[in-house]
Structures are given as structure tokens and as C-alpha cells.
Design a protein around this motif. Structure first.
Motif, PDB file in Angstrom:
ATOM      1  N   HIS A 175       0.827  -1.212   0.000  1.00 30.21           N
ATOM      2  CA  HIS A 175       0.000   0.000   0.000  1.00 30.21           C
ATOM      3  C   HIS A 175       0.862   1.264   0.000  1.00 30.21           C
ATOM      4  O   HIS A 175       0.421   2.315  -0.462  1.00 30.21           O
ATOM      5  N   THR A 178       2.644   1.342  -3.779  1.00 32.87           N
ATOM      6  CA  THR A 178       1.658   1.741  -4.791  1.00 32.87           C
ATOM      7  C   THR A 178       1.597   3.253  -4.915  1.00 32.87           C
ATOM      8  O   THR A 178       1.509   3.798  -6.025  1.00 32.87           O
ATOM      9  N   GLN A 179       1.647   3.939  -3.796  1.00 38.41           N
ATOM     10  CA  GLN A 179       1.585   5.399  -3.828  1.00 38.41           C
ATOM     11  C   GLN A 179       2.825   5.998  -4.489  1.00 38.41           C
ATOM     12  O   GLN A 179       2.739   6.991  -5.217  1.00 38.41           O
ATOM     13  N   ARG A 182       2.410   5.331  -8.309  1.00 36.54           N
ATOM     14  CA  ARG A 182       1.422   6.240  -8.905  1.00 36.54           C
ATOM     15  C   ARG A 182       2.000   7.652  -9.024  1.00 36.54           C
ATOM     16  O   ARG A 182       1.770   8.351 -10.010  1.00 36.54           O
ATOM     17  N   PHE A 183       2.764   8.076  -8.025  1.00 32.52           N
ATOM     18  CA  PHE A 183       3.430   9.385  -8.079  1.00 32.52           C
ATOM     19  C   PHE A 183       4.373   9.456  -9.274  1.00 32.52           C
ATOM     20  O   PHE A 183       4.541  10.520  -9.883  1.00 32.52           O
ATOM     21  N   MET A 206      -6.044   2.758  -2.853  1.00 32.35           N
ATOM     22  CA  MET A 206      -4.678   3.261  -2.802  1.00 32.35           C
ATOM     23  C   MET A 206      -4.158   3.695  -4.174  1.00 32.35           C
ATOM     24  O   MET A 206      -3.064   4.239  -4.279  1.00 32.35           O
ATOM     25  N   GLY A 207      -4.926   3.433  -5.231  1.00 26.86           N
ATOM     26  CA  GLY A 207      -4.537   3.905  -6.550  1.00 26.86           C
ATOM     27  C   GLY A 207      -4.320   2.840  -7.593  1.00 26.86           C
ATOM     28  O   GLY A 207      -3.929   3.156  -8.727  1.00 26.86           O
ATOM     29  N   ILE A 293       5.241  13.158  -1.780  1.00 28.99           N
ATOM     30  CA  ILE A 293       4.143  12.526  -2.516  1.00 28.99           C
ATOM     31  C   ILE A 293       2.781  13.066  -2.092  1.00 28.99           C
ATOM     32  O   ILE A 293       1.999  13.444  -3.002  1.00 28.99           O
ATOM     33  N   ILE A 295       3.111  10.285   0.999  1.00 27.94           N
ATOM     34  CA  ILE A 295       2.616   8.939   1.283  1.00 27.94           C
ATOM     35  C   ILE A 295       1.693   8.984   2.498  1.00 27.94           C
ATOM     36  O   ILE A 295       2.013   9.593   3.516  1.00 27.94           O
ATOM     37  N   GLN A 296       0.549   8.337   2.380  1.00 18.38           N
ATOM     38  CA  GLN A 296      -0.398   8.197   3.482  1.00 18.38           C
ATOM     39  C   GLN A 296      -0.352   6.755   3.964  1.00 18.38           C
ATOM     40  O   GLN A 296      -0.600   5.836   3.186  1.00 18.38           O
TER      41      GLN A 296
END
Length: 328
Positions: A175, A178-179, A182-183, A206-207, A293, A295-296
Motif C-alpha cells: 500500500h 503503490t503510492q 502512482r506518483f 490506494m490507486g 508525494i 505517502i499516506q
């Protein structure tokens, strides 16, 4: 201090009263604020990683504040918030350390394996292998960055720059990576256990462009795939959906036996490679990137005394994202 102690395979962790450790040369004494739980902790407790010190305090995704420093350990000021990763120390002199590959050191020591870790109220760590925590990340959200995030980042770099990325096993590392993907403008295709509708929905949230079971073929041919689940049968599955010239990266420290597969799955200049540990450069790069980003992290908190419950929940896939032990 209170600590959760591992005394041998097949035994639950024991909540124990212990003396607060004293920092030795080059070490920091840290008050632990949070410690992420990793599948590697399960591999240690289940006996799949066979060289832990015993008794052992597990945990290697530690966020803490500096209480004191031993001689030569004053790299951080008192009260500074720092992170402690899996790689606890290296020799600094072997061929690998001298060639910028300290993750392959001949005689490394690992946090929560040969060095007592963060399932405790206090811990000590080599100041050279600690990282400053980026501002804006609360303790609970920062802890998963220190292994799930770092190994995910190293795995992503190993996977190359192809635009279509598959991820097998959508947990803590997936997770976060993935961020990052995607970034970078990539498409992510997530593979979970069959029937894991919650995990697939989490991946899409999460994308991920697509999410399905590991038995399915994605709608597009992939440039690369990262396998985070410790299941050897996913290696041929991933090779089947990766294009010619593509890469399959095994991102875990332990995996079940890889079954035999026909050469045609590897032919076509496909590559199969593993990721081992991390370097401090990985940590510096990733922790600088995370807030850009940003990131979360999705984290479920457990009190220290509930570490056994948290480990079982990880084993069962009872939560999405990461689990974190909070001693306070």
C-alpha cells in the motif's frame, strides 16, 4: 520497562519487566513511541528465520525519541525523533560494505533479530543506522515507513522503470509502494488472495488501476511485478503475466519453496531477482521522497500487551495496511 519477550518457537511473546538498557559506544537510548509489525516478525517467531538471539525483544520499525547517548553516539540531540530500521549494523570492511552494498554485508546484525527491538518501552540502537523522521508524520504513521516502506522502495527500484507494475500480496509494503508508483506515473495491478474483496477494494483505494486474485490474468501485459507475499507459487504466476524483457522481484526475506516451472516462462530475457535488506542510502532517499508525494500510511494500533493478537491478525490478514504496537 515493559517488553514483549520471545523465548522460543511455538511460544507466545511474554509481557516482561526488564531493566532499561544502557547505551554503549555509538548507541542511542530511545523511548519507543511506536513499532511497526512486519511479516518478518512472524518468520522469526515461527522459526522460519533460524538465528535469533534468545531471549529476544522483536520489532524493527521503531519510532522513538532520544533519551541519552553513549560515547560517540551524539549524532542526534536529546529529544530528537528518530527511526530504527531492520539493518542494525554492518562490519563496514567486507567487500559488500566497501562497494556500496552494505545490505549484503557478510556479518550484519538486524534489529529485532540479533539486536533487541521495539516491542518495548525503551530500546538502544546504533546512531549511525538511525534516520530522522520526516516532519508531519505522527508516530503511528511513520513506523511502517521504516521497513514496509523501505523494502517496498528498494523493490520498486529493482523492478525498473516500466509503466505497468504488478504487486502480489497487498499489505503494508504494497500500500506504500503503490503510492510511490502512482506518483511516478505508473499503473499498478494488484493481486490478492482469492476472495479477498476487502483487500482488492483497499488496493483500488490506494490507486491501483486493477485488482484481482493471484490466479487471474490482468487486463494488460505487465512490465514488472513485485512479490511481497511469502508464497513461492507466485513466482511462476508472476512470470506468466510479465512481458518479454520484464522483471519479477521477490521482496520478502523468506518465501516458501518455489515450484518447478517450464523454461518458457523465463525465456524472452525475463529476469527474476530478490531484494535483501536495505542500505542507509535507501532510507535517506525514501524518507526524503515520502513527504513529497505525500505517502499516506494506513495503520492499526495495538497496545504493547496485545502484540500477540496483532501478530495473529497479521497472519490472518485481519486488517488492511500496517499494524503498529504502541507502548504508551
Amino acid at each position: 520497562m515493559r517488553a514483549m519477550l520471545f523465548t522460543g518457537v511455538g511460544r507466545p511473546l511474554q509481557l516482561t519487566e526488564m531493566p532499561i538498557p544502557e547505551p554503549g559506544p555509538g548507541q542511542l537510548l530511545l523511548k519507543v513511541h511506536a513499532c511497526g509489525i512486519c511479516r518478518t516478525d512472524l518468520h522469526i517467531i515461527d522459526g522460519e528465520l533460524t538465528e535469533p538471539k534468545l531471549p529476544l525483544i522483536p520489532g524493527h520499525q521503531i519510532v522513538g525519541s532520544v533519551v541519552a547517548a553513549g560515547p560517540g553516539g551524539g549524532r542526534f540531540q536529546s529529544g530528537a525523533r528518530v527511526g530504527v530500521p531492520w539493518l542494525g549494523s554492518t562490519c563496514g570492511t567486507c567487500h559488500y560494505c566497501q562497494s556500496g552494498r552494505e545490505n549484503l554485508c557478510d556479518v550484519p546484525r538486524f534489529t529485532g533479530y540479533q539486536i533487541d527491538g521495539g516491542f518495548a518501552e525503551y530500546t538502544v540502537a546504533d546512531s549511525r543506522f538511525c534516520f530522522p523522521i520526516p516532519a508531519g508524520y505522527p508516530d503511528l504513521q511513520a513506523a511502517p515507513l521504516l521497513c514496509a516502506g523501505l523494502i517496498g522502495y528498494r523493490s520498486l527500484v529493482m523492478a525498473g522503470e516500466g509503466p505497468r507494475l504488478g504487486i502480489y500480496g497487498f499489505g503494508a509494503a504494497a500500500h506504500l509502494v503503490t503510492q510511490v508508483a502512482r506518483f511516478q506515473g505508473r499503473e499498478v495491478y494488484a493481486f490478492t488472495r482469492a476472495g479477498d474483496a476487502a483487500g482488492q477494494e483497499f488496493a483500488r483505494r490506494m490507486g491501483a488501476r486493477w485488482a484481482g486474485s493471484a490466479e487471474q490474468r490482468p487486463p494488460e501485459e505487465l512490465d514488472a511485478a513485485i512479490i511481497f507475499a511469502p508464497a513461492g507459487e507466485l513466482v511462476p504466476a508472476a512470470l506468466r503475466v510479465v512481458r518479454k524483457g520484464g522483471v519479477v522481484v521477490c521482496g520478502g526475506i523468506h518465501m516458501s519453496e518455489i515450484p518447478a516451472f517450464s523454461y518458457d516462462l523465463l525465456w524472452g530475457e525475463r529476469s527474476l531477482r530478490s531484494v535483501a535488506n536495505l542500505t542507509r542510502q535507501d532510507g535517506e532517499e525514501f524518507l526524503a521522497l515520502a513527504p513529497r508525494i505525500p505517502i499516506q500510511t494506513e495503520a492499526t494500533a495495538y497496545p504493547l500487551a496485545a502484540a500477540n493478537e496483532a501478530l495473529e491478525d497479521l497472519r490472518r490478514g485481519a486488517f488492511c495496511g500496517a499494524a503498529v504496537v504502541v507502548p504508551g
